[in-house]
Design a protein around this motif. Structure first.
Motif, short mmCIF file in Angstrom:
data_model
loop_
_atom_site.label_atom_id
_atom_site.label_comp_id
_atom_site.label_asym_id
_atom_site.label_seq_id
_atom_site.Cartn_x
_atom_site.Cartn_y
_atom_site.Cartn_z
N VAL A 121 -2.59 8.16 10.33
CA VAL A 121 -2.98 7.18 9.31
C VAL A 121 -1.88 6.12 9.17
CG1 VAL A 121 -4.34 8.87 8.04
CG2 VAL A 121 -1.93 8.51 7.44
N ARG A 122 -2.30 4.99 8.62
CA ARG A 122 -1.33 3.95 8.28
C ARG A 122 -1.68 3.39 6.91
NH1 ARG A 122 -0.37 -0.20 12.77
NH2 ARG A 122 1.05 1.45 13.45
N TYR A 123 -0.73 3.43 6.00
CA TYR A 123 -0.93 2.83 4.69
C TYR A 123 -0.84 1.31 4.79
CZ TYR A 123 -0.70 7.07 1.83
OH TYR A 123 -0.96 8.28 1.22
N PHE A 124 -1.62 0.63 3.97
CA PHE A 124 -1.48 -0.82 3.87
C PHE A 124 -1.74 -1.24 2.44
CE2 PHE A 124 -5.98 -0.28 4.43
CZ PHE A 124 -6.59 -1.37 3.84
N SER A 125 -1.13 -2.35 2.04
CA SER A 125 -1.26 -2.84 0.66
C SER A 125 -0.87 -4.30 0.62
CB SER A 125 -0.35 -2.02 -0.27
OG SER A 125 -0.31 -2.61 -1.55
N ASN A 126 -1.48 -5.02 -0.29
CA ASN A 126 -1.14 -6.44 -0.45
C ASN A 126 0.27 -6.62 -0.99
OD1 ASN A 126 -3.67 -7.24 0.41
ND2 ASN A 126 -4.54 -7.26 -1.66
N ARG A 127 0.81 -5.61 -1.65
CA ARG A 127 2.14 -5.75 -2.25
C ARG A 127 3.20 -4.93 -1.52
NH1 ARG A 127 1.65 -0.97 -3.96
NH2 ARG A 127 0.33 -0.12 -5.60
N GLY A 128 2.85 -4.42 -0.34
CA GLY A 128 3.81 -3.62 0.41
C GLY A 128 3.73 -2.15 0.05
N ILE A 129 4.26 -1.30 0.92
CA ILE A 129 4.20 0.14 0.75
C ILE A 129 5.53 0.67 0.22
CG2 ILE A 129 3.84 2.34 1.95
CD1 ILE A 129 1.34 0.57 1.64
N SER A 130 5.46 1.56 -0.76
CA SER A 130 6.67 2.13 -1.33
C SER A 130 7.34 3.08 -0.34
CB SER A 130 6.33 2.91 -2.61
OG SER A 130 5.58 4.07 -2.29
N LEU A 206 -6.08 6.41 13.44
CA LEU A 206 -7.53 6.31 13.34
C LEU A 206 -8.00 5.80 11.99
CD1 LEU A 206 -8.66 9.65 15.07
CD2 LEU A 206 -8.31 7.40 16.10
N HIS A 207 -7.08 5.74 11.03
CA HIS A 207 -7.51 5.41 9.67
C HIS A 207 -6.48 4.53 8.98
CE1 HIS A 207 -9.88 6.25 6.02
NE2 HIS A 207 -8.73 6.12 5.39
N LEU A 208 -6.96 3.48 8.31
CA LEU A 208 -6.09 2.60 7.52
C LEU A 208 -6.32 2.95 6.05
CD1 LEU A 208 -6.61 -0.78 9.41
CD2 LEU A 208 -4.91 1.02 9.82
N TRP A 209 -5.26 3.40 5.40
CA TRP A 209 -5.31 3.97 4.05
C TRP A 209 -4.80 2.94 3.05
CZ3 TRP A 209 -3.27 9.70 3.68
CH2 TRP A 209 -3.97 10.37 2.66
N ARG A 210 -5.69 2.44 2.22
CA ARG A 210 -5.31 1.37 1.29
C ARG A 210 -4.63 1.94 0.04
NH1 ARG A 210 -7.79 -3.70 1.01
NH2 ARG A 210 -9.63 -2.87 2.09
N ASP A 211 -3.56 1.27 -0.37
CA ASP A 211 -2.90 1.65 -1.61
C ASP A 211 -2.94 0.48 -2.58
OD1 ASP A 211 -1.34 3.19 -3.42
OD2 ASP A 211 0.43 2.03 -2.82
N TYR A 212 -3.25 0.78 -3.84
CA TYR A 212 -3.23 -0.23 -4.90
C TYR A 212 -3.12 0.49 -6.24
CZ TYR A 212 -8.24 0.97 -4.90
OH TYR A 212 -9.44 1.64 -4.92
N ASP A 213 -2.78 -0.24 -7.26
CA ASP A 213 -2.39 0.38 -8.54
C ASP A 213 -3.49 1.19 -9.21
OD1 ASP A 213 0.15 -0.63 -8.32
OD2 ASP A 213 -0.24 -2.43 -9.50
N THR A 214 -4.75 0.79 -9.02
CA THR A 214 -5.84 1.48 -9.71
C THR A 214 -6.54 2.52 -8.83
OG1 THR A 214 -7.36 -0.33 -9.11
CG2 THR A 214 -6.28 -0.46 -11.27
N ARG A 215 -5.96 2.84 -7.68
CA ARG A 215 -6.53 3.87 -6.83
C ARG A 215 -6.60 5.20 -7.60
NH1 ARG A 215 -6.85 4.29 -1.14
NH2 ARG A 215 -7.06 6.43 -0.43
N THR A 216 -7.68 5.94 -7.41
CA THR A 216 -7.93 7.16 -8.19
C THR A 216 -6.76 8.14 -8.10
OG1 THR A 216 -10.31 6.93 -7.83
CG2 THR A 216 -9.51 9.09 -8.52
N SER A 217 -6.21 8.31 -6.92
CA SER A 217 -5.13 9.28 -6.74
C SER A 217 -3.88 8.89 -7.53
CB SER A 217 -4.78 9.43 -5.26
OG SER A 217 -4.37 8.19 -4.72
N ARG A 218 -3.79 7.63 -7.94
CA ARG A 218 -2.66 7.17 -8.74
C ARG A 218 -2.91 7.29 -10.24
NH1 ARG A 218 1.55 3.92 -7.20
NH2 ARG A 218 1.77 3.42 -5.00
#
Length: 335
Positions: A121-130, A206-218
């Motif tokens: 997997v690869r994380y991606f985000s508009n504000r960068g990955i922590s 195989l998968h692009l994993w989006r991160d953002y502030d309102t994501r359920t896991s957060r």
């Protein structure tokens, strides 16, 4: 026709902004024998209308309303409508790489039942990955590259929730989405482990994993740290704990205290080790903390390690190695 239909289960709630990219990535798959079972979990934005419009353009996309509330009832609702030979999950805000389904189906067809296909997997985000997510991605992909995911299952969830695939009969054997235990992806991973399934190594993203502030896991309480600790302890006691051996808890931080409290509540005795001079000799929950060298005086112990610092973990590994003790048999890292 390609060999075996893939049922893609997608719960969605208020992800209208991301759904087009998600659905377009599925429709662009090089493996075309699939069905999408998308379940609306009471969205209040345009998600339902958007997905319904896609279903009108492609009959492989089917949309349902959640019969309950939350991800687990949504997954159950979707799976009840599926009929594929293979089962996979997708998050409505993520993106599949074009060959994801093809790679996973080919791997499962080659290996047969008793195997789980995964992908890097690869994380991606508009504000960068922590740094935390970056470390998790690196750790997860390292395990996936060799199929050794279960070797560190008590540390974190070792199978990404939106990037696995199973034979339907294997999925049913481990009760699929039936258990009502959160975090549901970690619980499913433990059930794959419990059944003795093997992970097929994969070196491809195989998968692009989006991160953002309102994501359920957060944001959702079901993904708070104590829920993960509860699952770890539940499955450790069920699958790896040997009650004929002394049990040890190493560490007295947040995680150590939670594990200790859980054991006390279940009436399970343990020795509580610590390497913090300020805590050694003190009592927490009426349990005295002792120096870690007390481990040497125990006969054939099993140890739960709750120390998070990576340098300290390496020192602990070396200490266990000198004692002739082995990971996932004699000691288990819970963080």
């Amino acid at each position: 026709m390609q060999n075996g239909k893939v049922s893609i289960v997608i719960p969605f709630k208020n992800t209208a902004h991301y759904l087009p990219e998600c659905l377009d990535s599925i429709m662009a798959q090089t493996y075309t024998n699939w069905e999408v079972l998308a379940v609306n979990d009471h969205s209040t934005d345009e998600s339902l209308g958007l997905l319904s419009s896609y279903s009108k353009k492609d009959e492989r996309i089917k949309v349902f309303q959640n019969k309950g509330s939350g991800i687990i009832p949504a997954l159950q609702t979707a799976y009840a409508q599926s009929n594929g030979a293979f089962v996979t999950r997708m998050d409505s805000d993520d993106i599949m790489k074009p060959d994801r389904l093809k790679v996973m189906v080919n791997n499962l067809n080659e290996k047969g039942t008793g195997y789980i296909a995964v992908g890097q997997v690869r994380y991606f985000s508009n504000r960068g990955i922590s740094n935390g997510y970056e470390r998790y991605e690196k750790w997860l992909n390292r395990l996936t590259s060799t199929g050794s995911n279960f070797d560190e299952i008590y540390k974190e969830c070792v199978i990404p929730s939106p990037c696995w695939m199973a034979h339907r009969e294997d999925f049913e054997q481990c009760e699929g989405f039936k258990p009502n235990r959160y975090p549901e992806d970690y619980d499913l991973t433990f059930r794959f482990y419990e059944q003795g399934f093997k992970i097929i190594p994969c070196r491809e993203i195989l998968h692009l994993w989006r991160d953002y502030d309102t994501r359920t896991s957060r944001t959702h309480v079901h993904y708070a740290q104590n829920y993960f600790l509860d699952i770890k302890l539940h499955y450790f006691l069920k699958l790896n704990y040997d009650m004929t051996r002394p049990l040890v808890v190493w560490g007295a931080g947040f995680k150590g205290k939670n594990i200790a409290k859980g054991l006390i509540e279940q009436g399970i005795d343990f020795v509580w080790l610590c390497d913090n001079p300020k805590k050694i000799g003190k009592s927490i929950y009426d349990k005295k903390l002792v120096h870690f060298e007390a481990l040497q005086d125990l006969e054939n112990p099993q140890s739960i390690i709750t120390v998070a610092n990576e340098d300290a973990q390496e020192e602990i590994r070396n200490y266990f190695s000198k004692l002739g003790q082995s990971p996932m048999e004699d000691y288990f890292f819970f963080c």
